[in-house]
Write an enzyme that holds these catalytic residues in place. Sequence first.
Site, PDB file in Angstrom:
ATOM      1  N   LYS A  16       0.767  -1.271   0.033  1.00 35.82           N
ATOM      2  CA  LYS A  16       0.121  -0.070   0.131  1.00 35.82           C
ATOM      3  C   LYS A  16       0.780   1.192  -0.076  1.00 35.82           C
ATOM      4  O   LYS A  16       0.517   2.135  -0.733  1.00 35.82           O
ATOM      5  CB  LYS A  16      -0.993   0.015   1.379  1.00 35.82           C
ATOM      6  CG  LYS A  16      -1.739   1.100   1.275  1.00 35.82           C
ATOM      7  CD  LYS A  16      -2.902   0.765   2.545  1.00 35.82           C
ATOM      8  CE  LYS A  16      -2.244   0.290   3.828  1.00 35.82           C
ATOM      9  NZ  LYS A  16      -1.795   1.227   4.602  1.00 35.82           N
ATOM     10  N   ARG A  91      -8.362   3.858   9.965  1.00 40.45           N
ATOM     11  CA  ARG A  91      -8.223   2.433  10.022  1.00 40.45           C
ATOM     12  C   ARG A  91      -9.414   1.676  10.451  1.00 40.45           C
ATOM     13  O   ARG A  91      -9.609   0.397  10.772  1.00 40.45           O
ATOM     14  CB  ARG A  91      -6.946   1.909  10.952  1.00 40.45           C
ATOM     15  CG  ARG A  91      -5.788   2.330  10.152  1.00 40.45           C
ATOM     16  CD  ARG A  91      -4.494   1.636  10.792  1.00 40.45           C
ATOM     17  NE  ARG A  91      -3.370   1.733  10.261  1.00 40.45           N
ATOM     18  CZ  ARG A  91      -2.333   1.166  10.238  1.00 40.45           C
ATOM     19  NH1 ARG A  91      -2.304   0.234  11.422  1.00 40.45           N
ATOM     20  NH2 ARG A  91      -1.077   1.400   9.560  1.00 40.45           N
ATOM     21  N   ARG A 126      11.281  -9.125   5.816  1.00 43.41           N
ATOM     22  CA  ARG A 126      11.934  -7.820   5.465  1.00 43.41           C
ATOM     23  C   ARG A 126      13.167  -7.401   6.660  1.00 43.41           C
ATOM     24  O   ARG A 126      13.011  -7.825   7.763  1.00 43.41           O
ATOM     25  CB  ARG A 126      10.808  -6.690   5.780  1.00 43.41           C
ATOM     26  CG  ARG A 126      10.095  -6.248   4.553  1.00 43.41           C
ATOM     27  CD  ARG A 126       9.214  -5.154   4.918  1.00 43.41           C
ATOM     28  NE  ARG A 126       8.632  -4.634   5.913  1.00 43.41           N
ATOM     29  CZ  ARG A 126       7.525  -3.763   5.758  1.00 43.41           C
ATOM     30  NH1 ARG A 126       7.113  -3.276   4.710  1.00 43.41           N
ATOM     31  NH2 ARG A 126       7.216  -3.328   7.060  1.00 43.41           N
ATOM     32  N   ARG A 159      12.580  -4.904  12.114  1.00 45.24           N
ATOM     33  CA  ARG A 159      12.080  -4.161  12.859  1.00 45.24           C
ATOM     34  C   ARG A 159      10.911  -4.833  13.627  1.00 45.24           C
ATOM     35  O   ARG A 159      10.389  -5.882  13.358  1.00 45.24           O
ATOM     36  CB  ARG A 159      11.159  -3.021  11.898  1.00 45.24           C
ATOM     37  CG  ARG A 159      11.813  -1.833  11.595  1.00 45.24           C
ATOM     38  CD  ARG A 159      10.987  -0.772  11.047  1.00 45.24           C
ATOM     39  NE  ARG A 159       9.668  -1.049  10.544  1.00 45.24           N
ATOM     40  CZ  ARG A 159       9.080  -0.433   9.523  1.00 45.24           C
ATOM     41  NH1 ARG A 159       9.741   0.449   8.926  1.00 45.24           N
ATOM     42  NH2 ARG A 159       7.960  -0.832   9.263  1.00 45.24           N
ATOM     43  N   ARG A 170      -1.015  -7.764  14.043  1.00 48.66           N
ATOM     44  CA  ARG A 170      -1.456  -6.949  13.095  1.00 48.66           C
ATOM     45  C   ARG A 170      -2.549  -7.248  12.027  1.00 48.66           C
ATOM     46  O   ARG A 170      -3.526  -6.377  11.943  1.00 48.66           O
ATOM     47  CB  ARG A 170      -0.416  -6.151  12.497  1.00 48.66           C
ATOM     48  CG  ARG A 170       0.544  -5.536  13.224  1.00 48.66           C
ATOM     49  CD  ARG A 170       1.966  -5.338  12.679  1.00 48.66           C
ATOM     50  NE  ARG A 170       1.991  -4.236  11.558  1.00 48.66           N
ATOM     51  CZ  ARG A 170       2.972  -4.243  10.881  1.00 48.66           C
ATOM     52  NH1 ARG A 170       3.939  -5.138  10.681  1.00 48.66           N
ATOM     53  NH2 ARG A 170       2.968  -3.215   9.816  1.00 48.66           N
TER      54      ARG A 170
END
Length: 214
Positions: A16, A91, A126, A159, A170
């Site tokens: 996104k 959100r 990531r 992270r 999440r």
Amino acid sequence: MACTRLILLGPPGSGKGTQAKRLSDTLKTAHVSTGDMLREARAAGTELGRKAGECMDAGRLVPDAVVIGLVAERLRKPDCEPGFVLDGFPRTVAQAEALDAAGVGVNCVIDIDVADEEVVSRLGGRRSCPQCGRVYHVEVAPSKDGTHCDGCGAGLVTRPDDVEDTIRARLKVYHEKTAPLAAYYRGKGLLKTVESVGGPDAVFGKVLNAIGAR
Ligand SMILES: [Zn+2]
């Protein structure tokens, strides 16, 4: 009606942010990323930034009052006059209603759709540069030596919000709180769904088609 005041919806890992950036470049509008805004507040060490950081690390949503205040202030800046691409907000349906109540007219909502397992594999791989912020991926886009940043040489890190348990937390939050947004905007006739498959270029093409920009 030209789509200049846009919202991009999609789970973490849907690409996104990348799409929002390309879209705002193409449309010559502002890219308003609440993630970037919150990270800046956090780096600045403000009370608000510290609170936001705790929520982000735990995979929770940052409280509405905090985010709404930041976004309303941001959308009043002159670079948003030609339009904007909102990335990471709203959100929740409550946030969407707050946006409507603040008189922010939105004329297009793009929902980027992607399967949970795909999100876990994308985000779990990531690695980020703590110094310059560049993001790599162990399979798709590794750095040259796999452990250090190509740009500045700093050691790459995972992270906290890219750890698998946090990703699943999440996604759970996303489905519970954010997915009803699609229904909200569908009801207003603004929603367009784009499947996140085929890589960033293919997805961008679909986004442009969805908003009638090509
Ligand atoms: Zn770097």
